[in-house]
Scaffold this motif. Structure first.
Motif, PDB file in Angstrom:
ATOM      1  N   ALA A   1       8.200 -46.988  58.796  1.00 39.58           N
ATOM      2  CA  ALA A   1       8.127 -47.141  57.340  1.00 39.58           C
ATOM      3  C   ALA A   1       9.464 -47.611  56.776  1.00 39.58           C
ATOM      4  CB  ALA A   1       7.711 -45.822  56.693  1.00 39.58           C
ATOM      5  N   ALA A   2      10.563 -47.034  57.273  1.00 42.29           N
ATOM      6  CA  ALA A   2      11.887 -47.459  56.808  1.00 42.29           C
ATOM      7  C   ALA A   2      12.158 -48.911  57.193  1.00 42.29           C
ATOM      8  CB  ALA A   2      12.956 -46.546  57.399  1.00 42.29           C
ATOM      9  N   TYR A   3      11.836 -49.263  58.416  1.00 41.93           N
ATOM     10  CA  TYR A   3      12.064 -50.621  58.929  1.00 41.93           C
ATOM     11  C   TYR A   3      11.315 -51.649  58.091  1.00 41.93           C
ATOM     12  CZ  TYR A   3      12.090 -54.317  62.578  1.00 41.93           C
ATOM     13  OH  TYR A   3      12.242 -55.481  63.296  1.00 41.93           O
ATOM     14  N   LEU A   4      10.032 -51.395  57.821  1.00 45.72           N
ATOM     15  CA  LEU A   4       9.237 -52.370  57.081  1.00 45.72           C
ATOM     16  C   LEU A   4       9.569 -52.373  55.596  1.00 45.72           C
ATOM     17  CD1 LEU A   4       5.784 -51.918  58.856  1.00 45.72           C
ATOM     18  CD2 LEU A   4       7.516 -53.679  59.240  1.00 45.72           C
ATOM     19  N   ALA A   5      10.070 -51.257  55.067  1.00 48.79           N
ATOM     20  CA  ALA A   5      10.519 -51.251  53.675  1.00 48.79           C
ATOM     21  C   ALA A   5      11.729 -52.164  53.496  1.00 48.79           C
ATOM     22  CB  ALA A   5      10.863 -49.829  53.243  1.00 48.79           C
ATOM     23  N   MET A   6      12.615 -52.164  54.498  1.00 46.79           N
ATOM     24  CA  MET A   6      13.803 -53.017  54.428  1.00 46.79           C
ATOM     25  C   MET A   6      13.510 -54.458  54.821  1.00 46.79           C
ATOM     26  SD  MET A   6      16.839 -50.558  55.923  1.00 46.79           S
ATOM     27  CE  MET A   6      15.892 -49.893  57.302  1.00 46.79           C
ATOM     28  N   PHE A   7      12.603 -54.635  55.787  1.00 39.95           N
ATOM     29  CA  PHE A   7      12.329 -55.963  56.338  1.00 39.95           C
ATOM     30  C   PHE A   7      10.817 -56.151  56.433  1.00 39.95           C
ATOM     31  CE2 PHE A   7      16.200 -54.150  58.275  1.00 39.95           C
ATOM     32  CZ  PHE A   7      17.139 -54.978  57.681  1.00 39.95           C
TER      33      PHE A   7
ATOM     34  N   GLN B   1       8.797 -58.545  56.625  1.00 37.92           N
ATOM     35  CA  GLN B   1       8.238 -59.544  57.534  1.00 37.92           C
ATOM     36  C   GLN B   1       8.583 -59.264  58.991  1.00 37.92           C
ATOM     37  OE1 GLN B   1       6.171 -61.666  56.050  1.00 37.92           O
ATOM     38  NE2 GLN B   1       6.776 -60.598  54.163  1.00 37.92           N
ATOM     39  N   ALA B   2       9.122 -58.100  59.264  1.00 39.76           N
ATOM     40  CA  ALA B   2       9.585 -57.780  60.617  1.00 39.76           C
ATOM     41  C   ALA B   2       8.418 -57.641  61.593  1.00 39.76           C
ATOM     42  CB  ALA B   2      10.395 -56.487  60.596  1.00 39.76           C
TER      43      ALA B   2
ATOM     44  N   ARG C   1       6.071 -55.846  63.613  1.00 36.91           N
ATOM     45  CA  ARG C   1       5.545 -54.492  63.509  1.00 36.91           C
ATOM     46  C   ARG C   1       5.414 -53.793  64.861  1.00 36.91           C
ATOM     47  NH1 ARG C   1       2.815 -53.099  58.701  1.00 36.91           N
ATOM     48  NH2 ARG C   1       3.130 -54.659  57.072  1.00 36.91           N
ATOM     49  N   LEU C   2       5.573 -54.519  65.928  1.00 35.63           N
ATOM     50  CA  LEU C   2       5.477 -53.919  67.256  1.00 35.63           C
ATOM     51  C   LEU C   2       6.824 -53.466  67.796  1.00 35.63           C
ATOM     52  CD1 LEU C   2       2.890 -56.295  68.981  1.00 35.63           C
ATOM     53  CD2 LEU C   2       2.489 -54.101  67.851  1.00 35.63           C
ATOM     54  N   PHE C   3       7.932 -53.844  67.119  1.00 30.60           N
ATOM     55  CA  PHE C   3       9.244 -53.528  67.667  1.00 30.60           C
ATOM     56  C   PHE C   3       9.476 -52.021  67.754  1.00 30.60           C
ATOM     57  CE2 PHE C   3      13.727 -52.443  67.120  1.00 30.60           C
ATOM     58  CZ  PHE C   3      14.250 -53.043  68.253  1.00 30.60           C
ATOM     59  N   VAL C   4       9.265 -51.306  66.668  1.00 32.71           N
ATOM     60  CA  VAL C   4       9.537 -49.864  66.671  1.00 32.71           C
ATOM     61  C   VAL C   4       8.642 -49.140  67.680  1.00 32.71           C
ATOM     62  CG1 VAL C   4       9.451 -47.739  65.297  1.00 32.71           C
ATOM     63  CG2 VAL C   4      10.531 -49.797  64.359  1.00 32.71           C
ATOM     64  N   PRO C   5       7.328 -49.357  67.683  1.00 32.48           N
ATOM     65  CA  PRO C   5       6.515 -48.698  68.715  1.00 32.48           C
ATOM     66  C   PRO C   5       6.949 -49.056  70.135  1.00 32.48           C
ATOM     67  CG  PRO C   5       5.110 -49.622  67.003  1.00 32.48           C
ATOM     68  CD  PRO C   5       6.494 -50.115  66.733  1.00 32.48           C
ATOM     69  N   ARG C   6       7.367 -50.291  70.323  1.00 35.74           N
ATOM     70  CA  ARG C   6       7.772 -50.727  71.666  1.00 35.74           C
ATOM     71  C   ARG C   6       9.002 -49.959  72.148  1.00 35.74           C
ATOM     72  NH1 ARG C   6       7.214 -55.771  70.778  1.00 35.74           N
ATOM     73  NH2 ARG C   6       9.334 -56.314  70.161  1.00 35.74           N
ATOM     74  N   VAL C   7      10.041 -49.867  71.297  1.00 33.86           N
ATOM     75  CA  VAL C   7      11.267 -49.204  71.757  1.00 33.86           C
ATOM     76  C   VAL C   7      11.083 -47.694  71.851  1.00 33.86           C
ATOM     77  CG1 VAL C   7      12.708 -51.091  70.932  1.00 33.86           C
ATOM     78  CG2 VAL C   7      12.339 -49.117  69.448  1.00 33.86           C
ATOM     79  N   PHE C   8      10.244 -47.125  70.986  1.00 28.65           N
ATOM     80  CA  PHE C   8       9.924 -45.709  71.139  1.00 28.65           C
ATOM     81  C   PHE C   8       9.234 -45.474  72.478  1.00 28.65           C
ATOM     82  CE2 PHE C   8      11.262 -44.735  66.933  1.00 28.65           C
ATOM     83  CZ  PHE C   8      11.250 -43.354  66.802  1.00 28.65           C
ATOM     84  N   GLY C   9       8.357 -46.385  72.864  1.00 33.43           N
ATOM     85  CA  GLY C   9       7.689 -46.259  74.151  1.00 33.43           C
ATOM     86  C   GLY C   9       8.672 -46.272  75.307  1.00 33.43           C
ATOM     87  N   TRP C  10       9.666 -47.154  75.240  1.00 30.55           N
ATOM     88  CA  TRP C  10      10.680 -47.195  76.296  1.00 30.55           C
ATOM     89  C   TRP C  10      11.397 -45.853  76.413  1.00 30.55           C
ATOM     90  CZ3 TRP C  10      13.516 -52.212  74.294  1.00 30.55           C
ATOM     91  CH2 TRP C  10      12.673 -53.322  74.474  1.00 30.55           C
TER      92      TRP C  10
ATOM     93  N   GLU D   1      18.379 -57.265  59.812  1.00 27.08           N
ATOM     94  CA  GLU D   1      17.311 -56.755  60.674  1.00 27.08           C
ATOM     95  C   GLU D   1      17.816 -56.571  62.103  1.00 27.08           C
ATOM     96  OE1 GLU D   1      12.858 -57.912  62.315  1.00 27.08           O
ATOM     97  OE2 GLU D   1      13.771 -59.135  60.729  1.00 27.08           O
ATOM     98  N   GLU D   2      18.601 -57.516  62.583  1.00 26.72           N
ATOM     99  CA  GLU D   2      19.138 -57.424  63.937  1.00 26.72           C
ATOM    100  C   GLU D   2      19.991 -56.172  64.108  1.00 26.72           C
ATOM    101  OE1 GLU D   2      20.618 -58.971  67.865  1.00 26.72           O
ATOM    102  OE2 GLU D   2      18.752 -58.914  66.716  1.00 26.72           O
ATOM    103  N   MET D   3      20.838 -55.872  63.130  1.00 25.56           N
ATOM    104  CA  MET D   3      21.717 -54.720  63.286  1.00 25.56           C
ATOM    105  C   MET D   3      20.939 -53.413  63.141  1.00 25.56           C
ATOM    106  SD  MET D   3      24.734 -54.263  64.323  1.00 25.56           S
ATOM    107  CE  MET D   3      25.459 -55.876  64.066  1.00 25.56           C
TER     108      MET D   3
END
Length: 283
Positions: A19-25, A27-28, A30-39, A89-91
């Motif tokens: 929610a924080a990620y998409l509030a800031m970005f 168009q980001a 949407r799979l990035f956060v679930p992906r890294v949490f999975g790792w 977004e990168e940082m």
């Protein structure tokens, strides 16, 4: 005030970070956060490479999730306030990776059967940076991205020397300071922080016995009761000072609403310190 979130539930924390990620970005990816949490879930549950599940009892996976939740809230508020340098977004992505991986130095390989990962307390920051480097290289991140994550991991630990870290930009330093802030606040504001202090002492004791390093900060406590007695002074004289000065007062972006609302984290810590002074836990 912030809504309650179960920090022992990775899925609940992931929802808040997303929610924080998409509030800031908006168009980001949407799979990035679930992906890294999975790792990271794989890493901490013994499903990655030659590593066992985390067995450190204080620096467990919930500890990482407490800091991760706090960091996402802090960066979201800072971004909404228009603070400079502006968060990219990168940082944000690299900062999220850094906090998720900042305690992987407590993980043991499968042939490491003596003691718990707590024995690496004194060396865990460097071990975490090395672990992050290997994992992120496998996942296709480039050398510059990996260096940024490792620099931010290097900000953690009360005795970290930020001036010695070769940050590549002011924004990287800011996110590293935000990570260090969230690491401290996330754990010290926890409802069970006081009850877990004897476990923290046990980790310190194991590390000193393993390394023989009697000069390190963690060797300065003689018993669980000693750690408990010294914790309010540790907060007031060391951590608060570090938050306000070396970490640029970024903790105040957690005032909700910003800038003049209450700071849930600081209030929770103040309540924990008051309980300690009142003898809430005696050993």
């Amino acid at each position: 005030m912030y809504p309650p979130v179960r920090t022992d539930d990775p899925a609940a924390v992931e929802v808040e970070v997303q929610a924080a990620y998409l509030a800031m970005f908006p168009q980001a990816d949407r799979l990035f956060v679930p992906r890294v949490f999975g790792w990271v879930i794989e890493c901490f549950t013994g499903k990655y490479g030659n590593y066992q599940a985390i067995d450190a009892r204080y620096h467990d996976f919930e500890h990482t999730l407490q800091g991760t939740l706090c960091l996402s809230r802090l960066l979201r508020s800072r971004s909404a306030a228009g603070a400079q340098p502006a968060l990219t977004e990168e940082m944000f992505r690299l900062g999220l990776l850094a906090i998720l991986l900042h305690d992987t130095g407590y993980l043991k390989t499968r042939d490491d059967v003596e003691g718990t990962g707590a024995k690496y307390t004194i060396t865990h920051v460097g071990r975490s940076a090395e672990f992050a480097g290997r994992l992120l290289s496998e996942k296709g991140f480039g050398p510059a991205q990996i260096r940024s994550v490792q620099n931010m991991i290097g900000c953690t630990g009360v005795n970290a020397t930020l001036g010695a870290i070769p940050f590549t930009s002011e924004l990287e330093r800011t996110v590293g300071c935000a990570l260090a802030t969230a690491d401290l606040l996330g754990q010290m504001a926890a409802d069970d922080y006081i009850e877990k202090l004897p476990i923290l002492y046990a980790e310190f004791s194991e590390a000193v016995k393993f390394t023989g390093d009697t000069r390190h900060f963690v060797a300065g406590f003689t018993s669980p009761a000693d750690l408990i007695a010294k914790t309010p002074t540790f907060w007031e004289n060391l951590v608060r000072t570090k938050l306000e000065s070396e970490l640029d007062g970024l903790c105040h972006f957690l005032n909700n609403p910003y800038p003049s609302g209450p700071n849930w984290y600081l209030e929770k810590i103040a309540a924990n310190m008051a309980r300690l002074k009142a003898g809430a836990l005696r050993t």
